[in-house]
Each structure stands twice: as structure tokens, then as C-alpha cells.
Design an enzyme around this catalytic site. Structure first.
Site, short mmCIF file in Angstrom:
data_model
loop_
_atom_site.label_atom_id
_atom_site.label_comp_id
_atom_site.label_asym_id
_atom_site.label_seq_id
_atom_site.Cartn_x
_atom_site.Cartn_y
_atom_site.Cartn_z
CG HIS A 41 -2.04 -0.93 1.20
ND1 HIS A 41 -3.09 -0.88 2.08
CD2 HIS A 41 -2.29 -1.97 0.36
CE1 HIS A 41 -3.96 -1.85 1.79
NE2 HIS A 41 -3.49 -2.53 0.75
CD GLU B 122 -1.91 4.30 3.19
OE1 GLU B 122 -1.63 3.60 2.20
OE2 GLU B 122 -3.05 4.38 3.67
CB CYS C 112 -6.57 -0.23 5.10
SG CYS C 112 -4.86 -0.85 5.05
CB CYS D 112 -1.99 1.89 6.07
SG CYS D 112 -1.54 1.05 4.53
ZN LIG Z 1 -3.48 0.35 3.58
#
Ligand SMILES: [Zn+2]
Length: 143
Positions: A48, A50, A78, A81
Site C-alpha cells: 500500500h 503508506e 486501512c 496502514c
Molecule cells: Zn493500507
């Protein structure tokens, strides 16, 4: 956030969901690292925006603690993260669009501000929210 949006565009070009992130140094202006979703590009479920930005910033600093740093991301983090943000000790999280289906910084959960945790970054939401959300809507509409 404009830089994070530019990162998000890079993700979409590679077939990934357009989310981009930027990690800022304690001065609030120096860019330590950037990242965009690379799950499709790399086959890594944890790639992801991040997480990639956090890893790159830590590698650059030679330090896992990103104290006083700010993470700017186009979409609400999410759970994974949000956990990574707490673990990295960033001071502030700034995000654009809310993620009502999976957000963990105020929508579905609020992992980053959970009072049971020792470290709780400040959260600023809704920065260029419409632009950030439109990028996602356009991406999924095109699919
Ligand atoms: Zn994430």
C-alpha cells in the site's frame, strides 16, 4: 496533497487502485519519501502507498522512528496502514477521501486515535477530498 495525488496517478497507470502517499520530514516541507499502491505491480498484498512511503522514509533516515514526521495520503488508511503509522510513531496523518468501507482513521475504525495505544498521531482529514475521491471513482468506473 498535490504530490500525493501525483503519486496516486502513477498507481493507476500501473493498474493499481490510485492511492498515493508522501512522508514529510519534521520541518513539514521536506519530502522524505513517496509511495503509491503497487499491489498489482509487485504482487505484494502489503504494498500500500503508506507502507511503501514509511519503509522508504525509515530507510532514508536509518531509523524506524519517524517522530515528528507527517504522512499525507489521498485515501483514509486501512487497518494495516493505520497500524504501521502507529508503529512508525509519525506525528500527524493527513488524508483526503474517507473510506467508509475500510477506513481505520475515523470511518469504520479509528486505530490511529485509539486511547488504548501509547502513540496516537494527530489526524487531519478531508484535504482535497473531492479530488482524491474522484480519482478513485473514475478508476473503478473505467474498469
Ligand atoms: Zn493500507
Amino acid at each position: 496533497m498535490c504530490l500525493a495525488l501525483a503519486e496516486a496517478h502513477k498507481a493507476a497507470r500501473g493498474g493499481d487502485v490510485p492511492v498515493g502517499a508522501v512522508l514529510l520530514a519534521p520541518d513539514g516541507t521536506t519530502v522524505l519519501a513517496t509511495g503509491h499502491n503497487e499491489r498489482e505491480a509487485t504482487g505484494d498484498p502489503t504494498a500500500h502507498a503508506e507502507v511503501l512511503a514509511i519503509r522508504r522514509a525509515a530507510a532514508r533516515l536509518g531509523e524506524w522512528r519517524l517522530a515528528d514526521c507527517t504522512l499525507v495520503v489521498t485515501l483514509e488508511p486501512c487497518t494495516m496502514c493505520a497500524g504501521a503509522l502507529v508503529q512508525s510513531r509519525v506525528d500527524r496523518v493527513v488524508y483526503g477521501a474517507r473510506d467508509d468501507k475500510a477506513g481505520a482513521a475515523g470511518s469504520l475504525w479509528d486505530v490511529v486515535r485509539d486511547r488504548r495505544l501509547n502513540h496516537r498521531p494527530e489526524v487531519v482529514e478531508g484535504v482535497l477530498a473531492e479530488e482524491c475521491a474522484r480519482l478513485l471513482t473514475d478508476f473503478f468506473r473505467a474498469r
